[in-house]
Design a protein around this motif. Sequence first.
Motif, PDB file in Angstrom:
ATOM      1  N   ILE A 399       9.453 -13.448   7.396  1.00 15.37           N
ATOM      2  CA  ILE A 399       9.264 -14.433   8.483  1.00 15.37           C
ATOM      3  C   ILE A 399      10.174 -15.637   8.284  1.00 15.37           C
ATOM      4  O   ILE A 399      10.193 -16.251   7.207  1.00 15.37           O
ATOM      5  CB  ILE A 399       7.785 -14.891   8.544  1.00 15.37           C
ATOM      6  CG1 ILE A 399       6.868 -13.702   8.873  1.00 15.37           C
ATOM      7  CG2 ILE A 399       7.601 -16.000   9.584  1.00 15.37           C
ATOM      8  CD1 ILE A 399       5.389 -14.010   8.750  1.00 15.37           C
ATOM      9  N   GLU A 400      10.920 -15.983   9.322  1.00 18.33           N
ATOM     10  CA  GLU A 400      11.755 -17.189   9.306  1.00 18.33           C
ATOM     11  C   GLU A 400      10.918 -18.393   9.739  1.00 18.33           C
ATOM     12  O   GLU A 400      10.779 -19.368   9.003  1.00 18.33           O
ATOM     13  CB  GLU A 400      12.958 -16.996  10.246  1.00 18.33           C
ATOM     14  CG  GLU A 400      13.942 -18.162  10.251  1.00 18.33           C
ATOM     15  CD  GLU A 400      14.674 -18.326   8.921  1.00 18.33           C
ATOM     16  OE1 GLU A 400      14.786 -19.479   8.474  1.00 18.33           O
ATOM     17  OE2 GLU A 400      15.090 -17.306   8.326  1.00 18.33           O
ATOM     18  N   THR A 401      10.349 -18.333  10.954  1.00 16.82           N
ATOM     19  CA  THR A 401       9.464 -19.401  11.461  1.00 16.82           C
ATOM     20  C   THR A 401       8.368 -18.774  12.318  1.00 16.82           C
ATOM     21  O   THR A 401       8.546 -17.688  12.877  1.00 16.82           O
ATOM     22  CB  THR A 401      10.229 -20.429  12.335  1.00 16.82           C
ATOM     23  OG1 THR A 401      11.079 -19.727  13.240  1.00 16.82           O
ATOM     24  CG2 THR A 401      11.008 -21.412  11.532  1.00 16.82           C
ATOM     25  N   SER A 402       7.248 -19.479  12.421  1.00 21.44           N
ATOM     26  CA  SER A 402       6.167 -19.024  13.290  1.00 21.44           C
ATOM     27  C   SER A 402       5.755 -20.173  14.210  1.00 21.44           C
ATOM     28  O   SER A 402       5.856 -21.341  13.837  1.00 21.44           O
ATOM     29  CB  SER A 402       4.974 -18.532  12.464  1.00 21.44           C
ATOM     30  OG  SER A 402       4.619 -19.486  11.485  1.00 21.44           O
ATOM     31  N   TYR A 403       5.313 -19.818  15.409  1.00 17.41           N
ATOM     32  CA  TYR A 403       4.940 -20.805  16.426  1.00 17.41           C
ATOM     33  C   TYR A 403       3.555 -20.482  16.960  1.00 17.41           C
ATOM     34  O   TYR A 403       3.185 -19.308  17.081  1.00 17.41           O
ATOM     35  CB  TYR A 403       5.941 -20.771  17.591  1.00 17.41           C
ATOM     36  CG  TYR A 403       7.359 -21.114  17.202  1.00 17.41           C
ATOM     37  CD1 TYR A 403       7.843 -22.417  17.307  1.00 17.41           C
ATOM     38  CD2 TYR A 403       8.220 -20.134  16.714  1.00 17.41           C
ATOM     39  CE1 TYR A 403       9.147 -22.735  16.939  1.00 17.41           C
ATOM     40  CE2 TYR A 403       9.521 -20.435  16.341  1.00 17.41           C
ATOM     41  CZ  TYR A 403       9.981 -21.739  16.463  1.00 17.41           C
ATOM     42  OH  TYR A 403      11.267 -22.046  16.086  1.00 17.41           O
ATOM     43  N   GLU A 404       2.797 -21.544  17.302  1.00 18.56           N
ATOM     44  CA  GLU A 404       1.473 -21.333  17.882  1.00 18.56           C
ATOM     45  C   GLU A 404       1.360 -22.048  19.228  1.00 18.56           C
ATOM     46  O   GLU A 404       2.057 -23.039  19.470  1.00 18.56           O
ATOM     47  CB  GLU A 404       0.378 -21.819  16.926  1.00 18.56           C
ATOM     48  CG  GLU A 404       0.366 -23.299  16.643  1.00 18.56           C
ATOM     49  CD  GLU A 404      -0.758 -23.691  15.687  1.00 18.56           C
ATOM     50  OE1 GLU A 404      -1.795 -23.020  15.672  1.00 18.56           O
ATOM     51  OE2 GLU A 404      -0.581 -24.684  14.953  1.00 18.56           O
ATOM     52  N   PRO A 405       0.488 -21.548  20.141  1.00 21.51           N
ATOM     53  CA  PRO A 405       0.368 -22.166  21.457  1.00 21.51           C
ATOM     54  C   PRO A 405      -0.370 -23.499  21.393  1.00 21.51           C
ATOM     55  O   PRO A 405      -1.359 -23.635  20.677  1.00 21.51           O
ATOM     56  CB  PRO A 405      -0.444 -21.130  22.259  1.00 21.51           C
ATOM     57  CG  PRO A 405      -1.185 -20.348  21.237  1.00 21.51           C
ATOM     58  CD  PRO A 405      -0.372 -20.368  19.990  1.00 21.51           C
ATOM     59  N   LEU A 484       1.851 -20.527   9.484  1.00 20.74           N
ATOM     60  CA  LEU A 484       0.845 -19.494   9.779  1.00 20.74           C
ATOM     61  C   LEU A 484       0.707 -18.541   8.594  1.00 20.74           C
ATOM     62  O   LEU A 484       1.715 -18.096   8.031  1.00 20.74           O
ATOM     63  CB  LEU A 484       1.289 -18.719  11.027  1.00 20.74           C
ATOM     64  CG  LEU A 484       0.304 -17.726  11.619  1.00 20.74           C
ATOM     65  CD1 LEU A 484      -0.930 -18.449  12.142  1.00 20.74           C
ATOM     66  CD2 LEU A 484       0.964 -16.948  12.752  1.00 20.74           C
ATOM     67  N   VAL A 485      -0.533 -18.269   8.190  1.00 23.72           N
ATOM     68  CA  VAL A 485      -0.761 -17.296   7.109  1.00 23.72           C
ATOM     69  C   VAL A 485      -1.853 -16.303   7.534  1.00 23.72           C
ATOM     70  O   VAL A 485      -2.671 -16.601   8.392  1.00 23.72           O
ATOM     71  CB  VAL A 485      -1.192 -17.973   5.785  1.00 23.72           C
ATOM     72  CG1 VAL A 485      -0.067 -18.789   5.201  1.00 23.72           C
ATOM     73  CG2 VAL A 485      -2.442 -18.825   5.981  1.00 23.72           C
ATOM     74  N   LYS A 486      -1.809 -15.143   6.895  1.00 25.83           N
ATOM     75  CA  LYS A 486      -2.839 -14.126   7.152  1.00 25.83           C
ATOM     76  C   LYS A 486      -3.891 -14.248   6.062  1.00 25.83           C
ATOM     77  O   LYS A 486      -3.588 -14.122   4.868  1.00 25.83           O
ATOM     78  CB  LYS A 486      -2.206 -12.740   7.144  1.00 25.83           C
ATOM     79  CG  LYS A 486      -3.197 -11.614   7.405  1.00 25.83           C
ATOM     80  CD  LYS A 486      -2.504 -10.267   7.287  1.00 25.83           C
ATOM     81  CE  LYS A 486      -3.494  -9.132   7.361  1.00 25.83           C
ATOM     82  NZ  LYS A 486      -2.857  -7.841   7.052  1.00 25.83           N
ATOM     83  N   LEU A 487      -5.125 -14.518   6.474  1.00 29.56           N
ATOM     84  CA  LEU A 487      -6.242 -14.640   5.538  1.00 29.56           C
ATOM     85  C   LEU A 487      -6.978 -13.305   5.488  1.00 29.56           C
ATOM     86  O   LEU A 487      -7.505 -12.841   6.499  1.00 29.56           O
ATOM     87  CB  LEU A 487      -7.184 -15.754   6.016  1.00 29.56           C
ATOM     88  CG  LEU A 487      -8.524 -15.895   5.289  1.00 29.56           C
ATOM     89  CD1 LEU A 487      -8.306 -16.230   3.813  1.00 29.56           C
ATOM     90  CD2 LEU A 487      -9.391 -16.955   5.940  1.00 29.56           C
ATOM     91  N   ASP A 488      -6.974 -12.675   4.324  1.00 28.82           N
ATOM     92  CA  ASP A 488      -7.673 -11.395   4.142  1.00 28.82           C
ATOM     93  C   ASP A 488      -9.017 -11.632   3.473  1.00 28.82           C
ATOM     94  O   ASP A 488      -9.147 -12.513   2.612  1.00 28.82           O
ATOM     95  CB  ASP A 488      -6.840 -10.440   3.270  1.00 28.82           C
ATOM     96  CG  ASP A 488      -5.647  -9.881   4.015  1.00 28.82           C
ATOM     97  OD1 ASP A 488      -5.805  -9.531   5.193  1.00 28.82           O
ATOM     98  OD2 ASP A 488      -4.554  -9.817   3.414  1.00 28.82           O
TER      99      ASP A 488
END
Length: 601
Positions: A399-405, A484-488
């Motif tokens: 991932i380079e960058t992540s965006y949220e609404p 942004l991260v994925k929480l498992d």
Amino acid sequence: MITRDKIRNFCIIAHIDHGKSTLADRFIQKAKIVADRDFKDQMLDSMDIERERGITIKSQAVTLPFESEDGSMYELNLVDTPGHVDFTYEVSRAISSCEGALLLVDATQGVEAQTLSNLYLAFDHGLEIIPVINKIDLPGADIPGTLKQIEKDLGLDPEDAVQVSAKMGIGIEDLLEAIVQKIPAPQGDSGQPLKALVFDSHYDPFRGVIVHIRVFEGQLKEGQTVSFYFSDAEYDVEEAGRFRVGFERTGVLEAGEVGYFLAGIKNISDIRVGDTVTGSKHRCDAPLPGFREVKPVVYSSIYPVDSNDYEELTKSLEKLKLNDASLIYEKDASVALGFGFKCGFLGMLHLEVVQERLEREFGLSIVLTAPSVRYRVITKNDETLFVESPQEMPEPGTIETSYEPYIKAVIITPTDYLGNLMNLCVEKRGIQTELVYLTEVRVEITYEMPLAEVMFDFYDRLKSLSRGYASFDYEMLDYRATELVKLDILLNGKIVDALSQLVFRHSAAPRARAICKKLRDEIPKHQFKIPIQGAIGSTIIARETITALRKDVTAKCYGGDISRKRKLLEKQKEGKKRMKMVGNVELPQSAFLSVLKTSEE
């Protein structure tokens, strides 16, 4: 036969809980279309869930006969609409089938956020608007103050405002006269080819699909062959009529009228809300504009508890889609839960309503995954991905960058609660852009904040912090850069994919702790210890442990040497080690639901 100049099509729009359904009840009683013994409150709210929560979810139509002061008979087509921000799409559909709107304002609450957004919606469609002040009988009613707000905040003439008490039946006659005098009669020519808008539909197990239409041109008769523009499907009309509280068969619908028709439609995919119905031989020149495409803001997957119910869930969603055009779904699969559907919703209330309707109306037991919004991710290969669930998230290294609404949130509140609500918005990563004092005691604050922060407990906390007086409305803005991260969530060392979530990095630890605590309370004890862990990649950031269910193996020892008891306990410990190696943890449905309602602590 009522002529077109004696027809009035109108809807009632307002903020939630300002008395729309009660006013519709008074209109129905005044028109005497229901015997007193059959009358009940919230007459147009047909679903149990609407009655229990005291909210309108579905817009409902009804035709009311009315005799004016000059002795003329009129036909009033009323469409009752929801008030909650999640159901704005329902409101837009109702508005597009009317020429006028009653804008209801609660005299004790004044103009609120949703009142404004519904007003702009009506303006966009060019509707004639009649302001109505409701609840004038209550001791806290501030009629002069509300009249000022109608002029200042809404830009409407306070002279036109009609004062009523829907509960007590005060001013209803005057309001009906105002509808007849101020709302224009529908345009249209019955001699032209048929052109009708499908503004709603629902499924009847005995009669097939019942299509709700507003006829703009021409006429629709029983026996006529009609065609749907969108699907090109053709059907013969078997029954046509108008809405009373049930259905009243009339055999024909003329230009300007609102009603329904049956055509033995069994193929549900042929019907689309917003489509245009026309004659199969004499077609209209162009379809009606329909509605703007609905954009879901919250995504969650639905799975049947019993995998054998998958086919039943498929059919139920098809039938629900007929009645709820804003529901969007596609097939999905999970390691933990099997086959299901990824669904798009307009908000958290919409998600809860769909869940309850599937369980009540179709008798299904279902599990929902944690809700998510649609994120935009740019990979290091310059590829743009839209991610709606944790399973779609690419590896962190790519991932380079992540965006949220982001949304523009408008809150109208009494000044007493301003400090608490500003703290709440800051906690939810909100950026204040505007603060306007509407009066000495009411203020409008505007924030730009991430949509993900509003999803879980924002609305509930807003209401509790303001004792129910603050109102909230939002609209989508744009996408902004985020971490942004994925929480498992791991149970007994194994990732449960259905409990994974996408979260803002700095919110991950408190969210993980809250989920682990909830799961510890919800999952029943097994005969071995169960670690519950929250992890980002391989890093554990939260942990709770469910202690083992202990069977008293020494109960049969009465006295005697301590070594006998120790021997039994060692034997038990060896057995539990083996169980832990092969033991699968049973997750109850309530555990999945508890994660939906988890707030950070």
